[in-house]
Scaffold this motif. Structure first.
Motif, short mmCIF file in Angstrom:
data_model
loop_
_atom_site.label_atom_id
_atom_site.label_comp_id
_atom_site.label_asym_id
_atom_site.label_seq_id
_atom_site.Cartn_x
_atom_site.Cartn_y
_atom_site.Cartn_z
N UNK A 50 0.18 -1.18 0.04
CA UNK A 50 -0.48 -0.16 0.05
C UNK A 50 1.09 1.06 0.10
N UNK A 51 1.50 0.84 0.54
CA UNK A 51 2.52 2.31 1.08
C UNK A 51 3.31 2.77 0.11
N UNK A 52 3.95 1.75 -1.40
CA UNK A 52 4.73 1.60 -2.10
C UNK A 52 4.35 1.64 -3.87
N UNK A 53 3.14 0.92 -3.70
CA UNK A 53 2.90 0.33 -5.33
C UNK A 53 2.41 1.58 -5.77
N UNK A 54 2.82 2.02 -7.10
CA UNK A 54 2.02 2.72 -8.02
C UNK A 54 2.62 2.86 -9.09
N UNK A 55 1.85 2.51 -9.81
CA UNK A 55 2.45 2.24 -11.88
C UNK A 55 2.63 3.44 -11.91
N UNK B 168 -5.21 5.52 4.41
CA UNK B 168 -5.17 3.68 4.75
C UNK B 168 -5.74 4.24 6.10
N UNK B 169 -6.21 3.46 6.92
CA UNK B 169 -6.72 3.66 8.96
C UNK B 169 -6.59 2.05 8.90
N UNK B 170 -5.22 2.03 9.94
CA UNK B 170 -5.14 0.39 10.33
C UNK B 170 -5.98 0.92 11.63
N UNK B 171 -6.88 -0.06 11.69
CA UNK B 171 -6.99 -0.61 12.98
C UNK B 171 -6.07 -0.84 14.35
N UNK C 276 18.65 -1.71 10.59
CA UNK C 276 17.90 -2.02 8.79
C UNK C 276 16.21 -1.59 9.22
N UNK C 277 16.30 -3.43 9.75
CA UNK C 277 14.40 -3.70 10.04
C UNK C 277 14.28 -2.50 10.51
N UNK C 278 14.92 -2.44 11.94
CA UNK C 278 14.32 -1.44 13.03
C UNK C 278 13.54 -0.16 12.06
N UNK C 279 14.49 0.17 11.59
CA UNK C 279 14.34 2.15 10.37
C UNK C 279 12.92 1.64 10.07
N UNK C 280 13.23 -0.09 9.35
CA UNK C 280 11.94 0.15 8.29
C UNK C 280 10.10 -0.05 8.86
N UNK C 281 10.61 -0.28 9.60
CA UNK C 281 9.22 -1.05 10.87
C UNK C 281 8.95 0.75 11.36
N UNK C 282 9.81 1.16 11.40
CA UNK C 282 9.85 2.57 12.06
C UNK C 282 9.49 3.69 11.54
N UNK C 283 9.09 3.42 10.02
CA UNK C 283 9.56 4.08 9.04
C UNK C 283 7.21 3.88 8.70
N UNK C 284 6.95 2.95 8.77
CA UNK C 284 5.73 2.19 8.77
C UNK C 284 4.90 3.12 9.62
N UNK C 285 5.28 2.77 11.52
CA UNK C 285 5.11 3.41 12.77
C UNK C 285 4.43 4.33 12.23
N UNK C 286 5.39 5.41 11.54
CA UNK C 286 5.15 6.87 11.50
C UNK C 286 4.39 6.95 10.56
N UNK C 287 3.99 6.28 9.52
CA UNK C 287 3.30 6.79 8.23
C UNK C 287 1.95 6.07 9.18
N UNK C 288 1.26 5.44 9.54
CA UNK C 288 0.38 4.78 10.42
C UNK C 288 0.34 5.42 11.26
N UNK C 289 0.84 6.81 12.64
CA UNK C 289 0.51 6.63 13.16
C UNK C 289 0.22 5.69 14.45
#
Length: 142
Positions: free
Chosen positions: A13-18, A28-31, A74-87
Motif C-alpha cells: 500500500x505504501x510503495x506500489x503505484x504504477x 489507509x487507516x489501520x485498526x 535496518x529492519x527496525x528503521x523500516x518498521x519505524x517508518x511504517x509506524x510513523x506513516x500509520x500513526x
C-alpha cells in the motif's frame, strides 16, 4: 492476519503505484490491532538488534554479532517508518537505551536471550541461531 502478511500489505500500500498512473492520494487507516502488531514488530526488531549489540560487547572478537546488528537496525528503521506513516505511537520507545522495552513480553524475551548468550560464546551463537530461525519460521508461516 499474521505479521508478515500484514507487513506485506502495508508495504504494498505504501510503495506500489504504477508508473503510468496519475498520482493520487490514498488514505489507509489501520485498526487498533494492526497498530499493535506494528508496535510489536518494531520492538521485536529492537530485541534482536539489542541482543546482538549486548553479545557483541561481551564477545568483541566474534564479528558475527556486529555484522548482524547492522541488519537488524535496518529492519527496525523500516518498521519505524511504517509506524510513523500509520500513526503508531512509538514515543515511549527509546532506541538508544539498549535492553529496555515498552512491551513486557519482549522485555522478558530480551532478558532470557541475553542471559543465555552471556554463558559462553557458543551459547551466544546459539541465541543468534534461535533469533534467525524464528525469523525464517515467521516468513514460512506467512
Amino acid at each position: 492476519m499474521n505479521r508478515r502478511n500484514f507487513l506485506g500489505v502495508a508495504a504494498a500500500a505504501a510503495f506500489s503505484l504504477p508508473a503510468f498512473a496519475a498520482r493520487t492520494t490514498t488514505t489507509v487507516t489501520l485498526t487498533t490491532a494492526q497498530k499493535a502488531t506494528l508496535l510489536f514488530m518494531y520492538q521485536e526488531e529492537k530485541v534482536a538488534r539489542d541482543v546482538y549489540i549486548t553479545l557483541g560487547k561481551k564477545y568483541p572478537t566474534a564479528s558475527t554479532f556486529t555484522s548482524i546488528q547492522l541488519s537488524e537496525q535496518s529492519h527496525m528503521d523500516a518498521v519505524e517508518q511504517l509506524c510513523i506513516k500509520y500513526g503508531v505511537n512509538i514515543s515511549g520507545v527509546n532506541e538508544t537505551e539498549i535492553g529496555v522495552f515498552v512491551l513486557p513480553e519482549l522485555q522478558s524475551l530480551y532478558d532470557t536471550l541475553v542471559q543465555q548468550g552471556l554463558v559462553s560464546l557458543l551459547e551466544g551463537l546459539k541465541v543468534g541461531v534461535a533469533i534467525e530461525e524464528k525469523d525464517i519460521k515467521d516468513i514460512l508461516d506467512a
